[in-house]
Design an enzyme around this catalytic site. Structure first.
Site, mmCIF file in Angstrom:
data_model
loop_
_atom_site.group_PDB
_atom_site.id
_atom_site.type_symbol
_atom_site.label_atom_id
_atom_site.label_comp_id
_atom_site.label_asym_id
_atom_site.label_seq_id
_atom_site.Cartn_x
_atom_site.Cartn_y
_atom_site.Cartn_z
ATOM 1 N N SER A 146 -79.374 -15.689 64.169
ATOM 2 C CA SER A 146 -79.110 -15.581 62.730
ATOM 3 C C SER A 146 -77.960 -16.501 62.331
ATOM 4 O O SER A 146 -77.195 -16.945 63.185
ATOM 5 C CB SER A 146 -78.722 -14.126 62.418
ATOM 6 O OG SER A 146 -78.034 -14.020 61.189
ATOM 7 N N TYR A 159 -74.233 -6.225 62.403
ATOM 8 C CA TYR A 159 -75.289 -7.232 62.547
ATOM 9 C C TYR A 159 -74.703 -8.527 63.100
ATOM 10 O O TYR A 159 -75.251 -9.132 64.032
ATOM 11 C CB TYR A 159 -75.929 -7.469 61.181
ATOM 12 C CG TYR A 159 -77.111 -8.381 61.143
ATOM 13 C CD1 TYR A 159 -76.968 -9.717 60.752
ATOM 14 C CD2 TYR A 159 -78.388 -7.932 61.446
ATOM 15 C CE1 TYR A 159 -78.062 -10.563 60.687
ATOM 16 C CE2 TYR A 159 -79.489 -8.773 61.376
ATOM 17 C CZ TYR A 159 -79.309 -10.085 60.994
ATOM 18 O OH TYR A 159 -80.401 -10.929 60.924
HETATM 19 P P1 NAP Z 1 -88.074 -7.142 59.008
HETATM 20 O O1 NAP Z 1 -88.935 -7.613 57.898
HETATM 21 O O2 NAP Z 1 -87.147 -5.999 58.803
HETATM 22 O O3 NAP Z 1 -89.004 -6.829 60.307
HETATM 23 C C1 NAP Z 1 -88.372 -6.381 61.474
HETATM 24 C C2 NAP Z 1 -89.457 -5.850 62.381
HETATM 25 O O4 NAP Z 1 -88.845 -5.281 63.556
HETATM 26 C C3 NAP Z 1 -90.248 -4.731 61.698
HETATM 27 O O5 NAP Z 1 -91.601 -4.803 62.064
HETATM 28 C C4 NAP Z 1 -89.597 -3.485 62.295
HETATM 29 O O6 NAP Z 1 -90.420 -2.365 62.285
HETATM 30 C C5 NAP Z 1 -89.365 -3.959 63.716
HETATM 31 N N1 NAP Z 1 -88.413 -3.090 64.415
HETATM 32 C C6 NAP Z 1 -87.214 -2.653 63.977
HETATM 33 N N2 NAP Z 1 -86.660 -1.846 64.898
HETATM 34 C C7 NAP Z 1 -87.526 -1.781 65.943
HETATM 35 C C8 NAP Z 1 -87.523 -1.104 67.201
HETATM 36 N N3 NAP Z 1 -86.511 -0.319 67.575
HETATM 37 N N4 NAP Z 1 -88.597 -1.249 68.026
HETATM 38 C C9 NAP Z 1 -89.650 -2.012 67.655
HETATM 39 N N5 NAP Z 1 -89.716 -2.695 66.463
HETATM 40 C C10 NAP Z 1 -88.654 -2.568 65.636
HETATM 41 O O7 NAP Z 1 -87.179 -8.342 59.513
HETATM 42 P P2 NAP Z 1 -87.405 -9.922 59.410
HETATM 43 O O8 NAP Z 1 -86.713 -10.420 58.200
HETATM 44 O O9 NAP Z 1 -88.841 -10.254 59.672
HETATM 45 O O10 NAP Z 1 -86.509 -10.350 60.652
HETATM 46 C C11 NAP Z 1 -87.055 -10.427 61.951
HETATM 47 C C12 NAP Z 1 -85.919 -10.880 62.842
HETATM 48 O O11 NAP Z 1 -85.323 -12.066 62.292
HETATM 49 C C13 NAP Z 1 -84.787 -9.864 62.949
HETATM 50 O O12 NAP Z 1 -84.232 -9.911 64.258
HETATM 51 C C14 NAP Z 1 -83.757 -10.386 61.937
HETATM 52 O O13 NAP Z 1 -82.450 -9.972 62.276
HETATM 53 C C15 NAP Z 1 -83.925 -11.861 62.111
HETATM 54 N N6 NAP Z 1 -83.481 -12.693 60.996
HETATM 55 C C16 NAP Z 1 -83.984 -12.484 59.743
HETATM 56 C C17 NAP Z 1 -83.573 -13.357 58.719
HETATM 57 C C18 NAP Z 1 -84.062 -13.231 57.304
HETATM 58 O O14 NAP Z 1 -83.469 -13.896 56.422
HETATM 59 N N7 NAP Z 1 -85.084 -12.445 57.033
HETATM 60 C C19 NAP Z 1 -82.704 -14.399 58.996
HETATM 61 C C20 NAP Z 1 -82.200 -14.532 60.292
HETATM 62 C C21 NAP Z 1 -82.618 -13.675 61.286
HETATM 63 P P3 NAP Z 1 -90.094 -1.228 61.181
HETATM 64 O O15 NAP Z 1 -90.677 -1.727 59.901
HETATM 65 O O16 NAP Z 1 -90.767 0.013 61.698
HETATM 66 O O17 NAP Z 1 -88.581 -1.084 61.094
HETATM 67 C C1 GCO Z 2 -77.470 -10.744 55.001
HETATM 68 C C2 GCO Z 2 -78.833 -11.239 55.413
HETATM 69 C C3 GCO Z 2 -78.695 -12.152 56.610
HETATM 70 C C4 GCO Z 2 -80.052 -12.629 57.027
HETATM 71 C C5 GCO Z 2 -79.980 -13.552 58.181
HETATM 72 C C6 GCO Z 2 -79.248 -14.814 57.878
HETATM 73 O O1 GCO Z 2 -77.367 -9.583 54.588
HETATM 74 O O2 GCO Z 2 -76.549 -11.562 55.079
HETATM 75 O O3 GCO Z 2 -79.686 -10.150 55.720
HETATM 76 O O4 GCO Z 2 -78.072 -11.478 57.645
HETATM 77 O O5 GCO Z 2 -80.855 -11.556 57.409
HETATM 78 O O6 GCO Z 2 -79.518 -12.943 59.336
HETATM 79 O O7 GCO Z 2 -79.427 -15.689 58.975
#
Ligand code: NAP
Ligand code: GCO
Length: 265
Positions: A146, A159
């Site tokens: 992230s 986080y």
């Molecule tokens: P999301 O929409 O919240 O999806 C996360 C997925 O992980 C959901 O399917 C969730 O299932 C599952 N999950 C959560 N806890 C779990 C557990 N204990 N066991 C199995 N599955 C679990 O998140 P996203 O935005 O797609 O993000 C995916 C990854 O990218 C995460 O690691 C997040 O930190 C990272 N990330 C996201 C962003 C962003 O801007 N979106 C940026 C940087 C990094 P449930 O629905 O049941 O909770």
């Molecule tokens: C926040 C956002 C970020 C993104 C992502 C950025 O609240 O700042 O959720 O944490 O999820 O991780 O890279």
């Protein structure tokens, strides 16, 4: 150069939390490159939802219910996949949660929950797949890091601590298992349009854009939020033989945020 280096034919990829969002998009891309997709989610209905979504894309994914923080469940899942599908060649540690609470108001229990899913679980899942990767003579582990692997911000202490730790776990897996032809790298998405960031993009009562939405667009040289599609090419690269000499690296897919001081107000 032989472009077959980007092929994932005959490879088995496990994407944790792959029912929707970033995990689903990455799994879709790996499937497009030829991989067989295995995913898990924490609830049966989400697995069903994921299976339907993959089927709609013509992907015959295998879905399993598994909480990635439960080491016994993860070990059992890996053994089941090995029996039903085959040895996992590619692990994408995608499952993650966030809790946006000012640190002094955050309970230790909430802090631990975020670290458990975002850092302990990637350790548990990597530990479960590495022995068979060593036996097979190769493996790819991609940890979804992230911006918060590098930067802090208000309300995301747990986080950021977890994602910073995940960057170092990535480097340590590289250090400890690189000699077995296992490459462990991270993808550091910028701000991506998914359910997890939906609260940061909600329209205001007067119809204007969320202040955080405006802030991120101003902070991003690309002047936009990322989409899950933006992560697909980098994921295929890091999952393929094309990156066999890339190890311990976090590839930031952020539209340039980390390089930019921000637009003068
Ligand atoms: P999301 O929409 O919240 O999806 C996360 C997925 O992980 C959901 O399917 C969730 O299932 C599952 N999950 C959560 N806890 C779990 C557990 N204990 N066991 C199995 N599955 C679990 O998140 P996203 O935005 O797609 O993000 C995916 C990854 O990218 C995460 O690691 C997040 O930190 C990272 N990330 C996201 C962003 C962003 O801007 N979106 C940026 C940087 C990094 P449930 O629905 O049941 O909770
Ligand atoms: C926040 C956002 C970020 C993104 C992502 C950025 O609240 O700042 O959720 O944490 O999820 O991780 O890279």
């Amino acid at each position: 150069m032989n472009m077959d280096a980007f092929s994932l034919k005959n490879k088995i990829a496990w994407v944790t939390g792959g029912s929707y969002g970033i995990g689903f998009a990455i799994a879709e891309a790996l499937a497009s490159a030829g991989a067989t997709i295995v995913f898990n989610d924490i609830r049966q209905e989400l697995v069903e939802k994921g299976l339907a979504a993959y089927a709609e894309k013509g992907i015959a994914a295998r879905g399993y219910v598994c909480d990635v923080t439960d080491e016994n469940a993860v070990q059992a899942l890996v053994a089941k996949v090995q029996k039903e599908v085959g040895v996992i060649d590619i692990l994408v540690n995608n499952a993650g949660i966030i809790k946006r609470i000012p640190m002094t108001e955050m309970s230790a229990e909430d802090f631990r929950k975020v670290v458990d899913v975002d850092l302990n679980a990637p350790f548990i899942c990597a530990k479960a797949v590495i022995p068979a990767m060593i036996e097979k003579g190769h493996g790819k582990i991609i940890n979804i890091c992230s911006m918060m692997s590098e930067l802090g911000r208000e309300t995301v202490s747990a986080y950021a601590a977890a994602k910073g730790g995940l960057k170092m776990l990535t480097r340590n897996i590289c250090s400890e298992y690189g000699e077995y032809n296992i490459q462990c790298n991270g993808i550091g998405p910028g701000y991506i349009e998914t359910p997890q960031t939906a609260p940061l993009r909600e329209r205001q009562p007067d119809g204007s854009r969320h202040p955080f939405d405006q802030f991120i667009v101003a902070k991003t040289p690309a002047a936009r939020w990322g989409t899950t599609d933006d992560l697909q090419g980098p994921a295929v690269f890091l999952a393929s033989d094309a990156s066999n000499f890339v190890n311990g690296h976090v590839l930031y897919v952020d539209g340039g945020i980390l390089a930019y001081i921000g637009k003068q107000p």
